[in-house]
Design a protein around this motif. Structure first.
Motif, mmCIF file in Angstrom:
data_model
loop_
_atom_site.group_PDB
_atom_site.id
_atom_site.type_symbol
_atom_site.label_atom_id
_atom_site.label_comp_id
_atom_site.label_asym_id
_atom_site.label_seq_id
_atom_site.Cartn_x
_atom_site.Cartn_y
_atom_site.Cartn_z
ATOM 1 N N GLY A 1 80.152 45.915 31.257
ATOM 2 C CA GLY A 1 79.268 46.521 30.273
ATOM 3 C C GLY A 1 77.839 46.045 30.443
ATOM 4 N N ARG A 2 76.963 46.557 29.609
ATOM 5 C CA ARG A 2 75.533 46.276 29.698
ATOM 6 C C ARG A 2 74.944 46.062 28.308
ATOM 7 N N ARG A 3 73.898 45.240 28.260
ATOM 8 C CA ARG A 3 73.052 45.175 27.077
ATOM 9 C C ARG A 3 71.740 45.870 27.421
ATOM 10 N N HIS A 4 70.937 46.151 26.400
ATOM 11 C CA HIS A 4 69.626 46.807 26.535
ATOM 12 C C HIS A 4 69.776 48.310 26.819
ATOM 13 N N GLY A 5 68.721 49.042 26.521
ATOM 14 C CA GLY A 5 68.668 50.468 26.806
ATOM 15 C C GLY A 5 69.721 51.266 26.061
ATOM 16 N N ALA A 6 69.998 52.473 26.591
ATOM 17 C CA ALA A 6 70.976 53.350 25.956
ATOM 18 C C ALA A 6 72.363 52.732 25.950
ATOM 19 N N GLU A 7 72.758 52.138 27.081
ATOM 20 C CA GLU A 7 74.097 51.545 27.145
ATOM 21 C C GLU A 7 74.262 50.409 26.145
ATOM 22 N N ASN B 1 59.262 40.410 43.221
ATOM 23 C CA ASN B 1 58.092 39.556 42.966
ATOM 24 C C ASN B 1 58.101 38.970 41.544
ATOM 25 N N GLU B 2 59.270 38.703 41.058
ATOM 26 C CA GLU B 2 59.509 37.965 39.815
ATOM 27 C C GLU B 2 60.890 37.339 39.942
ATOM 28 N N GLY B 3 61.159 36.332 39.135
ATOM 29 C CA GLY B 3 62.443 35.669 39.236
ATOM 30 C C GLY B 3 63.523 36.315 38.397
ATOM 31 N N TYR B 4 63.236 36.548 37.115
ATOM 32 C CA TYR B 4 64.219 37.136 36.207
ATOM 33 C C TYR B 4 63.584 37.862 35.036
ATOM 34 N N ALA B 5 62.357 37.487 34.654
ATOM 35 C CA ALA B 5 61.800 37.941 33.381
ATOM 36 C C ALA B 5 61.447 39.420 33.373
ATOM 37 N N ALA B 6 61.067 39.982 34.523
ATOM 38 C CA ALA B 6 60.637 41.387 34.539
ATOM 39 C C ALA B 6 61.794 42.310 34.183
ATOM 40 N N ALA B 7 62.939 42.137 34.841
ATOM 41 C CA ALA B 7 64.084 42.996 34.553
ATOM 42 C C ALA B 7 64.664 42.689 33.174
ATOM 43 N N TRP B 8 64.762 41.406 32.840
ATOM 44 C CA TRP B 8 65.285 41.033 31.523
ATOM 45 C C TRP B 8 64.415 41.606 30.405
ATOM 46 N N GLY B 9 63.103 41.528 30.562
ATOM 47 C CA GLY B 9 62.204 41.982 29.513
ATOM 48 C C GLY B 9 62.033 43.479 29.435
ATOM 49 N N SER B 10 62.526 44.217 30.426
ATOM 50 C CA SER B 10 62.435 45.677 30.406
ATOM 51 C C SER B 10 63.619 46.215 29.613
ATOM 52 N N VAL B 11 63.524 46.103 28.297
ATOM 53 C CA VAL B 11 64.689 46.299 27.439
ATOM 54 C C VAL B 11 65.100 47.751 27.278
ATOM 55 N N ALA B 12 64.330 48.680 27.828
ATOM 56 C CA ALA B 12 64.766 50.079 27.806
ATOM 57 C C ALA B 12 65.755 50.365 28.923
ATOM 58 N N LEU C 1 60.876 41.942 21.342
ATOM 59 C CA LEU C 1 60.985 43.120 22.209
ATOM 60 C C LEU C 1 62.197 43.971 21.849
ATOM 61 N N VAL C 2 63.341 43.329 21.678
ATOM 62 C CA VAL C 2 64.568 44.071 21.386
ATOM 63 C C VAL C 2 64.503 44.707 20.004
ATOM 64 N N ALA C 3 63.968 43.981 19.021
ATOM 65 C CA ALA C 3 63.846 44.534 17.669
ATOM 66 C C ALA C 3 62.935 45.753 17.661
ATOM 67 N N ARG C 4 61.803 45.656 18.356
ATOM 68 C CA ARG C 4 60.888 46.803 18.418
ATOM 69 C C ARG C 4 61.528 47.978 19.128
ATOM 70 N N HIS C 5 62.193 47.691 20.261
ATOM 71 C CA HIS C 5 62.766 48.791 21.045
ATOM 72 C C HIS C 5 63.794 49.574 20.242
ATOM 73 N N TYR C 6 64.763 48.879 19.669
ATOM 74 C CA TYR C 6 65.796 49.609 18.929
ATOM 75 C C TYR C 6 65.298 50.072 17.572
ATOM 76 N N SER D 1 63.760 53.290 18.937
ATOM 77 C CA SER D 1 64.491 54.160 19.871
ATOM 78 C C SER D 1 65.918 54.465 19.437
ATOM 79 N N ALA D 2 66.443 53.739 18.461
ATOM 80 C CA ALA D 2 67.841 53.932 18.088
ATOM 81 C C ALA D 2 68.131 55.366 17.671
ATOM 82 N N ALA D 3 67.222 55.959 16.923
ATOM 83 C CA ALA D 3 67.461 57.331 16.442
ATOM 84 C C ALA D 3 67.618 58.293 17.603
ATOM 85 N N ALA D 4 66.789 58.121 18.637
ATOM 86 C CA ALA D 4 66.879 59.004 19.805
ATOM 87 C C ALA D 4 68.172 58.772 20.574
ATOM 88 N N TYR D 5 68.575 57.514 20.706
ATOM 89 C CA TYR D 5 69.818 57.229 21.408
ATOM 90 C C TYR D 5 71.030 57.790 20.679
#
Length: 538
Positions: free
Chosen positions: A485-491, A462-473, A134-139, A142-146
């Protein structure tokens, strides 16, 4: 005790004495030797022998780096970074998307080595494979746009033209932990590399094989070897050397160590991000679907044997459904299957070490001695492996007990009753930590309202942790003592850059001109500022 590995296994990974009487280590030494070449260490370096928590068998022998080796790695990375930063973004994107495919193609081997190093189940190891992809695909996409230059509003329309640029920091030092040996070794490195940095990675010694294997895959995908350097050693010496020498530091681990990292980098004004501990809460509201909430709580509390920074250690249940939920939850926990096997189907694996087992045992024993009730579990299981402990549910926990406020980081959860959403929010916030929370309700709007009132970096409804963790944008990280600080997304990628404002001024200077006096200039500027406000200029 004897090994209980089972198929599927990657070819040439497992060295099993049942088929090879000369085998000493659980992993094929030939593979280990290939991976060891990636470690920056002296030719006759001291070696460290790791052991698999699944059985206690020796796992691999790898060379150890010194502080001097870290300096060599940083120098090599800095030299490589200059060329890498000039590599076109399209080339970086192709490398990262090839890496995405390699991770999925080689997942059997990755699952094996993750399990052998961490002790977790195969299904929970797959979470790491999916996360890296997921992270490899996202960046990769999306890296160029960020990172692209952004036109920003200047002081005066047309006359002042401003562009925001983002430049790589140089060498990023990553100190990663043992609990998610695949994800945490590489997913922080991915955006750093895509931003044009080089990386020096120091994985935990218990997670070294996984880290080296995934770094090898990234090299196979086309990343120049010198861009990602690996050093191995303890935190006090080798980890500290990375913290002392890198241009930016990314650390994942305990809050206590995170504070030390912050102090270390503050003196030289280097940037850093920290993802630290948690005492995460899950609230089951009075209208929750109990079938889903019970199953979700089992996953949220006991994934990776609770050795997950965002796993749930506090179950907050509305009083009106607490009896039914507790009965069903305890039954589900008691029915969980435990064991060491390199195959899908087991519910929970092993703790990673004697130290983790000792911490879990101490928390349970302290709570029991001070009046808490153990509803299920509560004991070690040496019959399954050296560090196994049963998933444990406590009730009657008070502030006098260590388990109330200290992070256990193991398969122990405490149940608390509340009478309202407001009481649940207060209890969820009654902690120094602020990493993750979970809210279960049929009314998603209600869940979102409750979630935004809890002082944590991520909330799952209605999820424990995976929904927010997996939403890598979207960003992921901690409030309060859970990090900076933060990981994932623009930050997650912009933190690895230095922002720069380049502004060109046209026609008129920002000063008196055209014969205006300073007083006249002040009057003109005052009128201009009032006009800009009136027309809605931001």
């Amino acid at each position: 005790m004897g090994r209980t590995y089972a198929a599927p296994m990657a070819p040439d990974l497992i060295a099993d004495p049942e088929t090879d009487p000369t085998a000493t280590y659980a992993v094929d030494p030939a593979l280990v030797r290939r991976l060891a070449r990636r470690v920056v260490a002296a030719p006759r370096a001291e070696h460290h022998v790791s052991h698999t928590p699944m059985t206690g068998a020796p796992l691999a022998s790898l060379p150890l780096s010194t502080r001097e080796d870290v300096a060599v790695a940083v120098d090599a990375a800095r030299a490589a970074q200059r060329a890498w930063s000039r590599t076109p973004m399209e080339v970086r994107e192709r490398i990262m998307l090839r890496f995405h495919d390699l991770v999925l193609d080689r997942q059997v081997e990755l699952l094996d080595v993750v399990q052998l190093e961490s002790g977790k189940t195969r299904g929970q190891a797959f979470e790491e494979v999916a996360d890296v992809a997921l992270v490899a695909r996202h960046y990769g996409r999306s890296a160029a746009a960020y990172l692209r230059p952004w036109r920003r509003a200047g002081l005066f329309p047309v006359l002042t033209q401003t562009t925001e640029h983002h430049h790589p920091r140089g060498v990023v030092g990553i100190v990663s932990p043992w609990n998610y040996p695949l994800s945490l070794a590489i997913t922080d490195a991915i955006p750093a590399i895509m931003a044009g940095n080089a990386v020096v990675l120091r994985p935990d010694l218990q997670a070294s094989l996984t880290a080296l294997r995934v770094v090898q895959l990234l090299t196979e995908a086309g990343l120049p070897e010198s861009v990602l350097q690996v050093v191995l050693g303890d935190g006090a010496n080798v980890g500290q050397a990375v913290v002392d020498l890198a241009d930016y530091v990314c650390f994942t681990g305990s809050t206590a160590t995170g504070r030390s990292v912050a102090v270390s980098v503050a003196g030289r004004l280097a940037g850093y991000s920290l993802e630290l501990g948690g005492k995460n809460a899950m609230y089951v509201a009075d209208d929750a679907d109990l079938d889903k909430a019970v199953a979700g709580a089992v996953r949220a509390c006991f994934s990776s044997a609770g050795q997950l920074c965002i796993s749930v250690e506090r179950l907050i249940v509305h009083d009106s459904i607490a009896d039914e939920f507790t009965t069903r939850f305890v039954e589900a926990v008691g029915a969980m299957t435990l064991g060491p096997a390199l195959e899908f189907g087991t519910d929970m694996g092993s703790l990673v070490s004697q130290a983790q087992l000792d911490r879990v045992t101490a928390h349970v024993d302290d709570a029991r001695a001070k009046g808490a009730r153990v509803l299920t579990g509560g004991r070690a299981r040496p019959d399954l492996g050296p560090f196994f402990h049963e998933p444990t549910v406590l009730t009657g926990v008070t502030a006098a007990m260590d388990v109330r406020d200290d992070e256990t980081f193991g398969p122990v959860v405490s149940i608390y009753r509340v009478h309202s959403d407001d009481e649940a929010i207060r209890l969820a916030n009654d902690t120094d930590y602020g990493l993750n929370a979970s809210v279960w309700t049929r009314d998603v709007a209600r869940g979102r309202r409750i979630g935004t009132a809890i002082a944590v970096g991520t909330v799952n409804v209605n999820e424990g942790y995976a929904a927010a963790w997996g939403s890598v944008a979207a960003p992921m990280g901690g409030m309060k003592q859970s990090g900076v600080g933060r990981r994932h997304g623009a930050e997650g990628i912009l933190k690895y850059t230095e922002s720069q404002n380049v502004t060109a001024q046209y026609l008129l200077p920002i000063a008196p001109s055209l014969g205006l006096s300073e007083e006249g200039y002040a009057r003109v500027m005052t009128a201009a500022l009032r006009t800009l406000k009136a027309v809605g200029r931001r």
